[in-house]
Structure formats: C-alpha cells, structure tokens
Design a protein around this motif. Structure first.
Motif, PDB file in Angstrom:
ATOM      1  N   ARG A  10      11.192  -0.442  -5.015  1.00 13.30           N
ATOM      2  CA  ARG A  10       9.893  -0.772  -5.583  1.00 13.30           C
ATOM      3  C   ARG A  10       9.099   0.465  -5.979  1.00 13.30           C
ATOM      4  O   ARG A  10       8.330   0.439  -6.926  1.00 13.30           O
ATOM      5  CB  ARG A  10       9.096  -1.634  -4.614  1.00 13.30           C
ATOM      6  CG  ARG A  10       9.699  -3.036  -4.495  1.00 13.30           C
ATOM      7  CD  ARG A  10       8.970  -3.909  -3.500  1.00 13.30           C
ATOM      8  NE  ARG A  10       9.491  -3.643  -2.161  1.00 13.30           N
ATOM      9  CZ  ARG A  10       8.779  -3.089  -1.184  1.00 13.30           C
ATOM     10  NH1 ARG A  10       7.519  -2.768  -1.356  1.00 13.30           N
ATOM     11  NH2 ARG A  10       9.320  -2.868  -0.003  1.00 13.30           N
ATOM     12  N   GLN A  11       9.277   1.543  -5.250  1.00 15.67           N
ATOM     13  CA  GLN A  11       8.555   2.784  -5.552  1.00 15.67           C
ATOM     14  C   GLN A  11       9.411   3.945  -5.054  1.00 15.67           C
ATOM     15  O   GLN A  11       9.926   3.908  -3.951  1.00 15.67           O
ATOM     16  CB  GLN A  11       7.189   2.773  -4.848  1.00 15.67           C
ATOM     17  CG  GLN A  11       6.304   3.956  -5.138  1.00 15.67           C
ATOM     18  CD  GLN A  11       6.615   5.156  -4.239  1.00 15.67           C
ATOM     19  OE1 GLN A  11       7.006   5.001  -3.096  1.00 15.67           O
ATOM     20  NE2 GLN A  11       6.466   6.340  -4.774  1.00 15.67           N
ATOM     21  N   GLY A  52       9.852  -1.713 -10.158  1.00 17.52           N
ATOM     22  CA  GLY A  52      10.868  -0.854  -9.565  1.00 17.52           C
ATOM     23  C   GLY A  52      12.226  -0.975 -10.215  1.00 17.52           C
ATOM     24  O   GLY A  52      12.351  -1.368 -11.370  1.00 17.52           O
ATOM     25  N   SER A  85      10.719   6.593  -0.555  1.00 15.31           N
ATOM     26  CA  SER A  85      10.728   5.387  -1.378  1.00 15.31           C
ATOM     27  C   SER A  85      10.285   4.193  -0.549  1.00 15.31           C
ATOM     28  O   SER A  85      10.270   4.238   0.677  1.00 15.31           O
ATOM     29  CB  SER A  85      12.132   5.121  -1.931  1.00 15.31           C
ATOM     30  OG  SER A  85      13.032   4.772  -0.889  1.00 15.31           O
TER      31      SER A  85
END
Length: 106
Positions: A10-11, A52, A85
């Motif tokens: 997602r990140q 993401g 992350s």
C-alpha cells in the motif's frame, strides 16, 4: 498444488533499504522454486480503490512458500521491507485444473 505469496504494497518508502531488499530477494526465492508472476507495474482499477502495488510470487506448493518465508536468507532481509513499507501479505493455494466456480460449494 501451486501456491502463491501475494502482497498488497500500500505504501513504500523508496530508499537504500528497499533497493537492498530488491537486490537480494531473487536469491532467496531460487532454492524454493519461487518466481515472480506480478511485481508492481500498472494496474487497471475497475472497482473501488487499489492504492499501491501488487506482487504475486509463485511456488510449487504451500510448503515451499512457508519454507521460503521462514528461511534464514529471507528472514535476514525481511525487515528491509517491513520497516520501509505498509503491506498486507498472504499465502494462497492455486486451484487444480479444470476448475469451475461451483467447485467451492463442496
């Protein structure tokens, strides 16, 4: 039965630690028969949101994916990803062919 390690990243904070992780992960997969099927790239979102990236790694079976994840080689680099992350990771079995949607009904 073929199994998959699936990650929804997602990140990701792209920096030296993620770069090191990317340089080292392939060598951890090889002894367990793992190979990337999907590794980021452009996705076409047709329902809801998908922030993401998607990563799918194929293994010969669930035992191989578990052994890879628990291996000293992968555990040595895991923090490079988890500390840089936000992601969800699951293991999933594939299906035997031929497979119909109604096969899940029992």
């Amino acid at each position: 039965m073929t199994a998959y390690a699936i990650a929804h990243m997602r990140q990701v904070t792209m920096g030296p630690q993620i770069v090191e992780y990317l340089h080292k992960i392939d060598a951890t997969l090889e002894p367990f028969g793992g190979r990337f099927l999907v590794h980021g790239g452009d996705v076409e979102v047709i329902e809801n949101d998908w922030p993401g990236n998607l990563i799918i790694i194929e293994f010969p079976d669930r035992q191989h994916v578990r052994e890879w994840y628990a291996s000293p080689a992968y555990q040595a680099i895991l923090a490079l990803r988890t500390e840089n992350s936000q992601s969800d990771v699951v293991f999933a079995d594939g299906v035997e062919h031929p497979h119909k949607a109604t096969d899940v009904l029992g």
